[in-house]
Design a protein around this motif. Structure first.
Motif, short mmCIF file in Angstrom:
data_model
loop_
_atom_site.label_atom_id
_atom_site.label_comp_id
_atom_site.label_asym_id
_atom_site.label_seq_id
_atom_site.Cartn_x
_atom_site.Cartn_y
_atom_site.Cartn_z
N PHE A 432 9.16 -2.50 -13.33
CA PHE A 432 9.62 -3.63 -14.08
C PHE A 432 9.30 -4.93 -13.25
O PHE A 432 9.06 -6.01 -13.78
CB PHE A 432 11.05 -3.29 -14.18
N CYS A 433 9.29 -4.77 -11.86
CA CYS A 433 9.11 -5.83 -10.92
C CYS A 433 7.97 -5.92 -10.16
O CYS A 433 7.19 -6.93 -10.06
CB CYS A 433 10.24 -6.17 -10.00
N HIS A 434 7.45 -4.79 -9.74
CA HIS A 434 6.22 -4.60 -8.87
C HIS A 434 5.05 -4.38 -9.55
O HIS A 434 4.07 -4.44 -8.89
CB HIS A 434 6.51 -3.49 -7.91
N ASN A 435 5.16 -4.05 -10.88
CA ASN A 435 3.92 -4.07 -11.77
C ASN A 435 2.81 -3.28 -11.16
O ASN A 435 1.70 -3.99 -10.68
CB ASN A 435 3.38 -5.55 -12.04
N GLY A 436 2.92 -2.05 -10.94
CA GLY A 436 1.99 -1.23 -10.25
C GLY A 436 1.63 -1.19 -8.72
O GLY A 436 0.63 -0.58 -8.39
N GLU A 437 2.52 -1.99 -8.23
CA GLU A 437 2.41 -1.93 -6.81
C GLU A 437 2.43 -0.59 -5.76
O GLU A 437 1.56 -0.20 -5.00
CB GLU A 437 3.59 -2.69 -6.24
N PHE A 438 3.10 0.28 -6.52
CA PHE A 438 3.30 1.85 -5.98
C PHE A 438 2.66 2.79 -6.77
O PHE A 438 3.26 3.83 -7.20
CB PHE A 438 4.79 2.25 -5.84
N LYS A 439 1.53 2.65 -7.51
CA LYS A 439 0.77 3.36 -8.24
C LYS A 439 0.60 4.73 -7.78
O LYS A 439 0.24 4.79 -6.59
CB LYS A 439 -0.54 2.75 -8.63
N GLY A 440 0.83 5.71 -8.34
CA GLY A 440 0.68 7.27 -8.13
C GLY A 440 1.80 7.71 -7.23
O GLY A 440 1.62 8.77 -7.05
#
Length: 443
Positions: A432-440
């Motif tokens: 919601f805030c990080h937009n894919g920053e921690f993908k996977g």
């Protein structure tokens, strides 16, 4: 002429001379005949004996389990009775208080059951009268301390002297709580056969439920005697359409919400204290001990629970051996009232032993749906209290590495959770805030 006249009077029954033999016979026939009175007495006595014999025979026949089984609506109760350990005694030995007077009164009152059978019985039979201790004590001693399986130690005499009915703990001993589980309605009658009995019954429904002990002990610690309320001892009667509220019992709606992932609500403080007492974390101001060894002989509190860091580290143990955790910490053990079941599913599903892998995703999923886990996990950690500061800056300090973020994933998902596949206790998710920053990354 005089002789002829006298003879004529005798023939007409007008002579009253008692010395005349024919006059005596006439008097007997005109008066009360002793033989006739004896015949009437014999007929009356024979009729009375016949009525008495018929009544005794009717009472005896209607007291047999085979008679009870003639009504289709009694199929669940009859099949469970046959498969139970009490199948050598009559139904009336449990359901009617000892004594001829009680038997007759019960039979008269039971005439309404004939009416219900003719006009149409309720969709399911729900008991409205509890089994009396006097019935149980016809066979069982109140001095019993150790239970049949040898593990539990329960002071039966002390419970009885306190006025606690046997049915408080043993309500499933014969009929496996079919009414409480909702599997004795009209749609299930055909399924109740001897072959299906094992699939529909089992020790977990026949033996005392630990949730009952926990709930009752909790209320006693709060200064109450729940067994005084008849509704506490009987399954809820939906036909009466009355909601029995008990602020100290586990609320089924709350349980459903917990299983749906709605864990942010505040749970009753007394329930939190119950859990702490039960796992030996709190031992003060307790009238009745909730610790495992109070009732169990072989089951003890695991040694690793006594470690000072257990609260912080229990998640690591859960990942390694979640199955062992669920030997004690599962909803069916801690909740007094059983959930409603689908009889078709019980008959078609084969019970498989669940195996738990060393998977943090599985542990986090279980922590969201398991009531025992949600008791604590429903509360936000202390560092979350200052919500604005935590969301803007402080949460980054505690989630700088993937290993640290795994702790967050116990409650929060990385992406927006799909309610069809996975529940979440919070609507806050990383993307919601990080937009894919921690993908996977995930739990």
């Amino acid at each position: 002429m005089a002789f002829w006249k006298k003879k004529q009077d005798i023939d007409q029954g007008q002579v009253t001379d008692g010395n005349h033999p024919e006059s005596a016979g006439r008097n007997v026939r005109k008066g009360k005949n002793p033989m006739k009175r004896w015949r009437l007495l014999v007929v009356a006595l024979t009729t009375f004996i016949a009525i008495l014999g018929f009544t005794y025979g009717a009472i005896s026949y209607t007291s047999t389990p085979s008679f009870c089984s003639t009504c289709h609506e009694m199929a669940p109760e009859h099949v469970t009775y046959q498969a139970s350990a009490h199948n050598q005694i009559k139904c009336t030995q449990c359901h009617i208080k000892p004594g001829a007077k009680n038997l007759v009164i019960h039979k008269v009152e039971s005439l309404k059951e004939v009416y219900y059978h003719v006009v149409g019985a309720p969709d399911s039979i729900v008991p409205t009268v509890t089994v009396s201790n006097k019935n149980c004590e016809q066979c069982h001693s109140r001095n019993r301390l150790i239970t049949a399986n040898g593990d539990l130690k329960v002071n039966h005499k002390g419970h009885i002297q306190e006025g606690i009915p046997c049915i408080t703990c043993h309500r499933g001993v014969v009929h496996a709580k079919v009414a409480e589980r909702g599997i004795n309605d009209s749609s299930s009658y055909a399924a109740w056969t001897k072959d299906n009995a094992k699939k529909l019954m089992g020790e977990k429904y026949e033996n005392p439920n630990m949730g009952t002990c926990i709930d009752c002990h909790e209320q006693v610690n709060l200064g109450k005697k729940p067994w005084k309320d008849k509704d506490y001892l009987l399954p809820k009667n939906n036909h009466e359409k009355k909601l029995v509220e008990n602020e100290n019992s586990v609320d089924l709606q709350e349980t459903a919400e917990a299983q749906a992932g709605i864990l942010e609500r505040e749970l009753p403080d007394n329930k939190q204290k119950t859990i702490l007492q039960a796992v030996s974390q709190q031992k003060t101001n307790v009238k009745l001990s909730m610790q495992c060894f109070t009732c169990h002989q072989s089951i003890k509190t695991p040694k690793n629970h006594d470690v000072n860091t257990w609260i912080e580290r229990h998640g690591d143990f859960a990942v390694k051996d979640l199955g062992t955790c669920f030997n004690c910490h599962k909803d069916s053990l801690w909740i007094k009232d059983l959930e409603k079941q689908d009889i078709r599913k019980l008959l078609t599903d084969t019970e498989k032993k669940v195996t738990y892998k060393q998977d943090l995703l599985m542990v986090s999923t279980e922590s969201r749906s398991n009531y025992f886990c949600s008791i604590c996990h429903a509360h936000s950690p202390a560092n979350h209290k200052e919500r604005y500061t935590w969301l803007t800056d402080r949460h980054r300090l505690h989630s700088t590495t993937p290993e640290e973020r795994k702790k967050c994933f116990v409650c929060h998902d990385n992406g927006k959770p799909d309610p069809k596949t996975r529940t979440a206790p919070s609507d806050v998710y990383c993307d919601f805030c990080h937009n894919g920053e921690f993908k996977g990354e995930h739990a």
